[in-house]
Design a protein around this motif. Structure first.
Motif, mmCIF file in Angstrom:
data_model
loop_
_atom_site.group_PDB
_atom_site.id
_atom_site.type_symbol
_atom_site.label_atom_id
_atom_site.label_comp_id
_atom_site.label_asym_id
_atom_site.label_seq_id
_atom_site.Cartn_x
_atom_site.Cartn_y
_atom_site.Cartn_z
ATOM 1 N N GLU A 9 10.812 -3.562 -5.757
ATOM 2 C CA GLU A 9 10.642 -3.225 -4.348
ATOM 3 C C GLU A 9 10.996 -4.376 -3.406
ATOM 4 O OE1 GLU A 9 9.058 -0.390 -6.821
ATOM 5 O OE2 GLU A 9 8.335 -2.480 -6.770
ATOM 6 N N ASN A 10 10.735 -5.610 -3.811
ATOM 7 C CA ASN A 10 10.974 -6.722 -2.884
ATOM 8 C C ASN A 10 12.179 -7.594 -3.255
ATOM 9 O OD1 ASN A 10 10.134 -8.372 -4.988
ATOM 10 N ND2 ASN A 10 8.195 -8.969 -4.035
ATOM 11 N N LEU A 11 12.867 -7.259 -4.346
ATOM 12 C CA LEU A 11 13.986 -8.089 -4.811
ATOM 13 C C LEU A 11 15.058 -8.262 -3.746
ATOM 14 C CD1 LEU A 11 15.478 -9.612 -7.055
ATOM 15 C CD2 LEU A 11 16.338 -7.419 -7.880
ATOM 16 N N GLU A 12 15.333 -7.205 -3.010
ATOM 17 C CA GLU A 12 16.415 -7.254 -2.031
ATOM 18 C C GLU A 12 16.110 -8.229 -0.898
ATOM 19 O OE1 GLU A 12 20.085 -6.362 -0.264
ATOM 20 O OE2 GLU A 12 19.320 -5.948 -2.280
ATOM 21 N N GLN A 13 14.881 -8.239 -0.405
ATOM 22 C CA GLN A 13 14.589 -9.071 0.764
ATOM 23 C C GLN A 13 14.120 -10.489 0.434
ATOM 24 O OE1 GLN A 13 12.882 -6.168 0.118
ATOM 25 N NE2 GLN A 13 10.676 -6.411 0.457
ATOM 26 N N GLU A 14 13.594 -10.692 -0.775
ATOM 27 C CA GLU A 14 13.121 -12.028 -1.136
ATOM 28 C C GLU A 14 14.294 -12.903 -1.582
ATOM 29 O OE1 GLU A 14 10.286 -13.467 -0.837
ATOM 30 O OE2 GLU A 14 9.026 -11.756 -0.303
ATOM 31 N N HIS A 15 14.255 -14.181 -1.194
ATOM 32 C CA HIS A 15 15.283 -15.094 -1.690
ATOM 33 C C HIS A 15 14.920 -15.549 -3.099
ATOM 34 C CE1 HIS A 15 12.517 -18.410 -0.477
ATOM 35 N NE2 HIS A 15 13.103 -19.031 -1.461
ATOM 36 N N ILE A 16 15.943 -15.838 -3.882
ATOM 37 C CA ILE A 16 15.758 -16.367 -5.227
ATOM 38 C C ILE A 16 15.869 -17.881 -5.127
ATOM 39 C CG2 ILE A 16 16.639 -16.385 -7.588
ATOM 40 C CD1 ILE A 16 15.416 -13.723 -6.660
ATOM 41 N N CYS A 17 14.867 -18.581 -5.611
ATOM 42 C CA CYS A 17 14.731 -20.013 -5.328
ATOM 43 C C CYS A 17 15.927 -20.856 -5.778
ATOM 44 C CB CYS A 17 13.467 -20.543 -5.991
ATOM 45 S SG CYS A 17 11.970 -19.722 -5.429
ATOM 46 N N CYS A 18 16.595 -20.443 -6.861
ATOM 47 C CA CYS A 18 17.738 -21.222 -7.331
ATOM 48 C C CYS A 18 19.024 -20.803 -6.624
ATOM 49 C CB CYS A 18 17.893 -21.089 -8.845
ATOM 50 S SG CYS A 18 17.812 -19.395 -9.437
ATOM 51 N N ILE A 20 19.610 -19.529 -2.621
ATOM 52 C CA ILE A 20 18.944 -19.106 -1.393
ATOM 53 C C ILE A 20 19.933 -18.759 -0.285
ATOM 54 C CG2 ILE A 20 16.790 -20.296 -1.874
ATOM 55 C CD1 ILE A 20 17.699 -22.599 -0.142
ATOM 56 N N SER A 21 21.189 -18.495 -0.658
ATOM 57 C CA SER A 21 22.153 -18.015 0.330
ATOM 58 C C SER A 21 21.860 -16.551 0.642
ATOM 59 C CB SER A 21 23.578 -18.171 -0.208
ATOM 60 O OG SER A 21 23.860 -19.529 -0.510
ATOM 61 N N ASN A 23 22.449 -12.385 0.679
ATOM 62 C CA ASN A 23 22.635 -11.465 -0.437
ATOM 63 C C ASN A 23 24.093 -11.123 -0.728
ATOM 64 O OD1 ASN A 23 19.981 -11.261 -1.185
ATOM 65 N ND2 ASN A 23 19.556 -9.461 0.066
ATOM 66 N N LYS A 24 25.012 -11.462 0.178
ATOM 67 C CA LYS A 24 26.421 -11.174 -0.053
ATOM 68 C C LYS A 24 27.132 -12.301 -0.793
ATOM 69 C CE LYS A 24 26.926 -8.056 3.915
ATOM 70 N NZ LYS A 24 27.659 -7.761 5.174
ATOM 71 N N ASP A 25 26.445 -13.418 -0.969
ATOM 72 C CA ASP A 25 27.002 -14.531 -1.728
ATOM 73 C C ASP A 25 27.096 -14.131 -3.205
ATOM 74 O OD1 ASP A 25 27.393 -17.740 -1.761
ATOM 75 O OD2 ASP A 25 26.265 -17.106 -3.527
ATOM 76 N N VAL A 26 28.218 -14.432 -3.851
ATOM 77 C CA VAL A 26 28.435 -13.988 -5.228
ATOM 78 C C VAL A 26 27.375 -14.527 -6.183
ATOM 79 C CG1 VAL A 26 30.031 -15.895 -5.777
ATOM 80 C CG2 VAL A 26 30.143 -13.751 -7.079
ATOM 81 N N GLN A 27 26.888 -15.732 -5.910
ATOM 82 C CA GLN A 27 25.865 -16.312 -6.779
ATOM 83 C C GLN A 27 24.548 -15.536 -6.683
ATOM 84 O OE1 GLN A 27 26.306 -20.923 -6.997
ATOM 85 N NE2 GLN A 27 26.878 -20.336 -4.925
ATOM 86 N N VAL A 28 24.170 -15.198 -5.460
ATOM 87 C CA VAL A 28 22.941 -14.432 -5.246
ATOM 88 C C VAL A 28 23.078 -13.032 -5.834
ATOM 89 C CG1 VAL A 28 21.371 -13.489 -3.515
ATOM 90 C CG2 VAL A 28 22.408 -15.741 -3.158
ATOM 91 N N MET A 29 24.209 -12.409 -5.616
ATOM 92 C CA MET A 29 24.425 -11.047 -6.103
ATOM 93 C C MET A 29 24.322 -10.961 -7.621
ATOM 94 S SD MET A 29 27.589 -9.902 -3.602
ATOM 95 C CE MET A 29 27.909 -8.401 -4.524
ATOM 96 N N THR A 30 24.965 -11.889 -8.321
ATOM 97 C CA THR A 30 24.956 -11.827 -9.786
ATOM 98 C C THR A 30 23.565 -12.135 -10.343
ATOM 99 O OG1 THR A 30 25.771 -14.123 -9.861
ATOM 100 C CG2 THR A 30 27.391 -12.363 -10.068
ATOM 101 N N LYS A 31 22.882 -13.095 -9.755
ATOM 102 C CA LYS A 31 21.544 -13.439 -10.233
ATOM 103 C C LYS A 31 20.572 -12.286 -10.000
ATOM 104 C CE LYS A 31 17.950 -15.879 -11.571
ATOM 105 N NZ LYS A 31 17.710 -16.241 -12.979
ATOM 106 N N LYS A 32 20.623 -11.697 -8.818
ATOM 107 C CA LYS A 32 19.707 -10.597 -8.522
ATOM 108 C C LYS A 32 20.007 -9.371 -9.384
ATOM 109 C CE LYS A 32 17.880 -11.685 -3.973
ATOM 110 N NZ LYS A 32 17.493 -11.162 -2.650
ATOM 111 N N ALA A 33 21.282 -9.128 -9.665
ATOM 112 C CA ALA A 33 21.635 -8.006 -10.533
ATOM 113 C C ALA A 33 21.098 -8.239 -11.942
ATOM 114 C CB ALA A 33 23.154 -7.819 -10.561
ATOM 115 N N TRP A 34 21.169 -9.473 -12.396
ATOM 116 C CA TRP A 34 20.651 -9.819 -13.722
ATOM 117 C C TRP A 34 19.128 -9.616 -13.761
ATOM 118 C CZ3 TRP A 34 17.265 -13.184 -16.080
ATOM 119 C CH2 TRP A 34 17.414 -13.349 -17.457
#
Length: 251
Positions: A9-18, A20-21, A23-34
């Protein structure tokens, strides 16, 4: 400090600490998808309510993307507290919550990948042993598998045999990597381009399933670069660092 657990539920809006760009950044997208695909397997991503690297990520060892035998344990993918958050007890806070949660889930203990001395992207052996972790197994050239059993008679985890039989790798560079770390999404394509320009033989193996990850000839499946069957580095490379390695090999 308030701790936030990542959920569907909150994955989309929360930043991932490693990463923090946006959500359209390729690094964020791949990590969140994983992460999205792992949550139903029991992955926990717990972070401080701050903007920076202050988090712990762990998963039942049966689902961990590492070649280990540790049934019934919880595997810590990453415990990372850096910058302004260091020295304030946050590592202990995160680790204690992981222990509490793992005991509540009936786990035998915790397992984490470390090394003989402190190295990038691996847990600090001095800190982990201070917290009660012991060495369960070792693998060349410097990896150590540490564990914290919750009972004296708990089975001792170990690396799979594939980790200790690397002589079947092809000649040239072979890079194993996953989307578990966001940085690979950025750097692997750059390394592939550099190798092509330098006419260096580089085979990249993008690991996409836990089954494949559990049979990689390196304990660090997130990023492991081999040359002629020997591990060159597990540390995710920038262009400058890869350029030095190529030069050292006469390429």
């Amino acid at each position: 400090m308030e701790l936030i657990k990542i959920t569907h539920e909150n994955l989309e809006q929360e930043h991932i600490c490693c990463a923090i760009s946006n959500n359209k950044d390729v690094q964020v997208m791949t990590k969140k998808a994983w992460i999205q695909e792992r949550l139903d397997e029991g992955l926990v991503f717990l972070k401080g309510n701050v903007r920076g690297k202050c988090f712990i990520e762990y998963i039942p060892a049966e689902y961990a993307w590492v070649p280990i035998e540790a049934d019934g344990y919880m595997y810590i993918d990453c415990l990372w507290v850096s910058g302004q958050f260091k020295g304030q007890g946050y590592s202990t806070l995160l680790l204690e919550e992981c222990i509490r949660d793992s005991k509540a889930k009936g786990k035998k203990g915790l397992v984490i990948l470390s090394s003989q001395k402190k190295r990038g992207f691996l847990s600090d052996p001095k800190y982990m042993k201070y917290k009660g972790f012991e060495r369960a197994d070792a693998a060349a050239p410097y990896f150590e598998l540490l564990y914290l059993p919750f009972a004296q008679n708990a089975d001792q985890p170990c690396f799979k045999k594939v980790v200790k039989t690397q002589n079947s790798l092809p000649e040239g560079f072979v890079l194993y990597y996953t989307d578990q770390c966001p940085f690979t999404a950025k750097y692997v394509p750059l390394l592939e381009k550099m190798a092509q320009e330098r006419q260096a033989k580089l085979q990249t193996v993008h690991i996409r399933t836990k089954e494949d990850a559990q049979n990689v000839p390196s304990p660090f499946t997130t990023f492991s670069l081999f040359y002629n069957g020997e591990l060159v580095t597990h540390e995710i490379l920038s262009e400058k660092k890869f350029d030095k390695i190529l030069a050292d090999k006469g390429l």
